[in-house]
Design a protein around this motif. Structure first.
Motif, PDB file in Angstrom:
ATOM      1  N   ALA A 229      14.966  61.354  35.891  1.00 32.32           N
ATOM      2  CA  ALA A 229      16.138  62.105  36.664  1.00 32.32           C
ATOM      3  C   ALA A 229      15.918  61.736  38.128  1.00 32.32           C
ATOM      4  N   LYS A 230      14.551  62.100  38.459  1.00 32.67           N
ATOM      5  CA  LYS A 230      14.289  61.623  39.941  1.00 32.67           C
ATOM      6  C   LYS A 230      14.835  60.184  39.949  1.00 32.67           C
ATOM      7  N   ALA A 231      14.344  59.400  39.295  1.00 35.87           N
ATOM      8  CA  ALA A 231      14.649  57.900  39.590  1.00 35.87           C
ATOM      9  C   ALA A 231      16.242  57.858  39.564  1.00 35.87           C
ATOM     10  N   ALA A 232      17.094  58.477  38.858  1.00 38.48           N
ATOM     11  CA  ALA A 232      18.331  58.446  38.799  1.00 38.48           C
ATOM     12  C   ALA A 232      19.008  59.118  40.148  1.00 38.48           C
ATOM     13  N   GLY A 233      18.191  59.523  40.846  1.00 35.20           N
ATOM     14  CA  GLY A 233      18.759  60.270  42.321  1.00 35.20           C
ATOM     15  C   GLY A 233      19.190  61.836  42.041  1.00 35.20           C
ATOM     16  N   GLN A 234      18.978  62.446  40.874  1.00 31.83           N
ATOM     17  CA  GLN A 234      19.280  63.797  40.539  1.00 31.83           C
ATOM     18  C   GLN A 234      18.261  64.684  41.406  1.00 31.83           C
ATOM     19  N   ARG A 235      19.198  66.028  41.971  1.00 33.28           N
ATOM     20  CA  ARG A 235      18.203  66.993  42.764  1.00 33.28           C
ATOM     21  C   ARG A 235      17.476  67.780  41.866  1.00 33.28           C
ATOM     22  N   VAL A 236      16.293  67.351  41.588  1.00 36.98           N
ATOM     23  CA  VAL A 236      15.539  68.039  40.723  1.00 36.98           C
ATOM     24  C   VAL A 236      13.994  67.932  41.357  1.00 36.98           C
ATOM     25  N   THR A 237      13.131  69.141  41.389  1.00 34.72           N
ATOM     26  CA  THR A 237      11.789  68.945  41.582  1.00 34.72           C
ATOM     27  C   THR A 237      11.126  69.893  40.625  1.00 34.72           C
ATOM     28  N   ALA A 238       9.869  69.739  40.538  1.00 33.38           N
ATOM     29  CA  ALA A 238       8.911  70.310  39.588  1.00 33.38           C
ATOM     30  C   ALA A 238       7.728  70.822  39.890  1.00 33.38           C
ATOM     31  N   GLY A 239       7.193  71.904  39.437  1.00 32.32           N
ATOM     32  CA  GLY A 239       6.006  72.580  39.835  1.00 32.32           C
ATOM     33  C   GLY A 239       5.128  72.563  38.547  1.00 32.32           C
ATOM     34  N   VAL A 240       3.841  73.164  38.835  1.00 34.52           N
ATOM     35  CA  VAL A 240       2.776  73.507  37.755  1.00 34.52           C
ATOM     36  C   VAL A 240       1.972  74.213  38.431  1.00 34.52           C
ATOM     37  N   THR A 241       1.070  75.064  37.621  1.00 37.01           N
ATOM     38  CA  THR A 241      -0.161  75.780  38.019  1.00 37.01           C
ATOM     39  C   THR A 241      -1.418  75.019  37.696  1.00 37.01           C
ATOM     40  N   PRO A 242      -2.567  75.480  38.413  1.00 37.66           N
ATOM     41  CA  PRO A 242      -3.866  74.734  38.412  1.00 37.66           C
ATOM     42  C   PRO A 242      -4.419  74.831  36.673  1.00 37.66           C
ATOM     43  N   ALA A 243      -4.147  75.905  35.912  1.00 38.77           N
ATOM     44  CA  ALA A 243      -4.293  76.227  34.717  1.00 38.77           C
ATOM     45  C   ALA A 243      -4.048  74.929  33.854  1.00 38.77           C
ATOM     46  N   HIS A 244      -2.822  74.444  34.051  1.00 39.06           N
ATOM     47  CA  HIS A 244      -2.236  73.381  33.288  1.00 39.06           C
ATOM     48  C   HIS A 244      -2.867  71.949  33.681  1.00 39.06           C
ATOM     49  N   PHE A 245      -3.521  71.733  34.677  1.00 41.50           N
ATOM     50  CA  PHE A 245      -4.201  70.322  35.060  1.00 41.50           C
ATOM     51  C   PHE A 245      -5.664  70.574  35.006  1.00 41.50           C
ATOM     52  N   MET A 246      -6.177  71.971  34.967  1.00 41.15           N
ATOM     53  CA  MET A 246      -7.513  72.082  34.754  1.00 41.15           C
ATOM     54  C   MET A 246      -7.940  72.298  33.017  1.00 41.15           C
ATOM     55  N   LEU A 247      -7.306  72.693  32.442  1.00 36.66           N
ATOM     56  CA  LEU A 247      -7.455  73.487  30.944  1.00 36.66           C
ATOM     57  C   LEU A 247      -6.476  72.993  30.086  1.00 36.66           C
ATOM     58  N   SER A 248      -7.140  72.831  28.723  1.00 39.99           N
ATOM     59  CA  SER A 248      -6.091  72.364  27.548  1.00 39.99           C
ATOM     60  C   SER A 248      -6.351  73.671  26.642  1.00 39.99           C
ATOM     61  N   ASP A 249      -5.779  73.485  25.613  1.00 41.90           N
ATOM     62  CA  ASP A 249      -5.500  74.651  24.544  1.00 41.90           C
ATOM     63  C   ASP A 249      -6.986  74.823  24.136  1.00 41.90           C
ATOM     64  N   LEU A 250      -7.962  74.008  24.334  1.00 44.37           N
ATOM     65  CA  LEU A 250      -9.578  74.262  24.020  1.00 44.37           C
ATOM     66  C   LEU A 250      -9.760  75.658  24.399  1.00 44.37           C
ATOM     67  N   ALA A 251      -9.414  75.847  25.548  1.00 46.71           N
ATOM     68  CA  ALA A 251      -9.693  77.059  26.295  1.00 46.71           C
ATOM     69  C   ALA A 251      -9.191  78.635  25.451  1.00 46.71           C
ATOM     70  N   THR A 252      -8.583  78.293  24.570  1.00 47.56           N
ATOM     71  CA  THR A 252      -8.353  79.196  23.754  1.00 47.56           C
ATOM     72  C   THR A 252      -9.208  79.582  22.262  1.00 47.56           C
ATOM     73  N   ALA A 253     -10.137  78.949  22.525  1.00 50.56           N
ATOM     74  CA  ALA A 253     -10.873  78.570  21.185  1.00 50.56           C
ATOM     75  C   ALA A 253     -11.623  80.077  20.864  1.00 50.56           C
TER      76      ALA A 253
END
Length: 406
Positions: A229-253
């Motif tokens: 969508a960004k490459a096509a020029g659409q007005r879109v932005t995206a965010g994330v929180t640290p948990a999703h780049f630091m942890l995977s579902d293994l943390a629910t074990a």
């Protein structure tokens, strides 16, 4: 509370969008200035980082001690309050609630009572101080309602902060479908629920000409759609929180409810995809998602616990870990933390530029500390990073050129 005298921070490493430079930074009458002078107070930074105050986009509670600890000077508050921020009077009250040492930017509820049916009165809430429109913790399943609110938002030039999980697929799920959810018998939903929601909302936002910001994009498929969508020029932005780049579902074990989040933790492949998206610019914002939850919400079986984490105090350290890993550089880190969220909200902050608000932090990026939930400044310490050694602490903080006691 106004800045009484000029302040010059000397001998610091000043982090700007263009790079890191050495030299002084001057604050005068609450504004960063290029003017030189010997008057006022001089603070020796001793080679530490001088950075813009963090702008935290999409928190669920205002917790000033925790925000100050983390170098956060502004936060956009989600409308999921009690009652919901769906009236101008409520928005006006919230917009004044943190001043003078912290600024709260309310996000208007997209629908009455956040029920996903009747759109709220955005124009009046904008006049009352709302800086954006948010769908809250849930996806709006009615496409007609979503299109109308996007069209209204586009007319008002307000961003729409959207939650990206198809409600019919997610239901009462508390985990991402896969090996770990199956082994532990947790109600789960497919990761594709995110991509399906993003695909629809991108199509509707394109029709409306609206700016849509997906508060958390956590899957490889969802990120691929944002990239396209960004490459096509659409007005879109995206965010994330640290948990999703630091942890995977293994943390629910171990069924520890501090890892009960919304959206839930994803597979290791999705975690790596998030890191790749941070590096290549697909992700624009990293926010804390600050949502402190006490024992009454967390000391329950995993499936019954409320989602959320206390993220304000650990946000800076987790992003600095990406710099140490070589994934991004310091200017990019503070674009993610400050400049880009300020741009989404349309506020004159988030960068150390002349004419911008003097929201400034002095940071020691190497200072070691251990994250301890029991000792956090937040009203509750429900962090999935409990017990983790980390680096990076705020040494001093100014809001509008006025020092804040840490």
């Amino acid at each position: 509370m106004k800045q009484a005298a000029s302040i010059t921070i000397a001998n610091g490493r000043i982090v700007t969008t263009e790079g890191v430079r050495e030299g002084p930074l001057r604050m005068d009458e609450g504004i960063i200035t290029d003017a030189e002078g010997d008057s006022g107070e001089t603070i020796d930074a001793r080679g530490k980082l001088v950075v813009p105050g963090i702008v935290d986009l999409g928190v669920f509670a205002i917790d000033k001690p925790a925000f100050h600890f983390g170098g956060i000077t502004r936060a956009a508050l989600m409308p999921d309050q009690s009652p919901a921020l769906d009236l101008p009077s409520r928005v006006s009250y919230i917009s004044k609630s943190g001043k003078p040492d912290f600024w709260v930017h309310p996000l208007a509820a997209a629908t009455r009572g956040l029920e996903g049916r009747e759109i709220a009165e955005f124009a009046l809430m904008r006049e009352a101080g709302a800086k954006g429109i948010a769908t809250g913790r849930k996806w709006i399943s009615d496409s007609g309602t979503m299109l109308r609110l996007l069209q209204y938002a586009a007319m008002l030039e307000m961003p729409v902060i959207a939650h990206a999980e198809d409600a019919a697929l997610v239901g009462e799920a508390v985990a991402t479908a896969g090996e770990y959810a199956t082994r532990r018998g947790l109600p789960s939903a497919p990761a594709q629920a995110e991509a399906i929601a993003i695909a629809r909302d991108l199509a509707l936002a394109d029709m409306a000409g609206a700016h849509v910001h997906f508060r958390q994009v956590t899957t490889r498929a969802g990120l691929a759609m944002i990239r396209t969508a960004k490459a096509a020029g659409q007005r879109v932005t995206a965010g994330v929180t640290p948990a999703h780049f630091m942890l995977s579902d293994l943390a629910t074990a171990e069924f520890r409810t501090f890892a009960r989040l919304s959206p839930p933790l994803r597979s290791e492949d999705d975690r790596q995809a998030v890191r790749e998206a941070i590096a290549d610019g697909t992700i624009d914002v990293i926010a804390s998602g600050h949502d402190p939850r006490g024992p009454e919400d967390k000391r329950l079986p995993f499936s019954d616990a409320e989602p959320g984490m206390a993220g304000a105090e650990t946000l800076l350290a987790m992003v600095l870990s990406l710099v140490r890993d070589g994934l991004i550089d310091l200017p990019r880190a503070f674009d993610l933390l400050a400049l880009n969220p300020a741009r989404v909200l349309g506020v004159n902050a988030g960068a150390l530029k002349a004419g911008f608000e003097a929201d400034v932090a002095l940071v020691d990026p190497e200072k070691p500390w251990i994250i301890q939930s029991a000792k956090m400044a937040a009203t509750a310490g429900n962090t999935p990073f409990d017990g983790q050694p980390t680096q990076g602490r705020v040494l001093a903080l100014w809001k509008g050129g006025v020092a804040i006691e840490l």
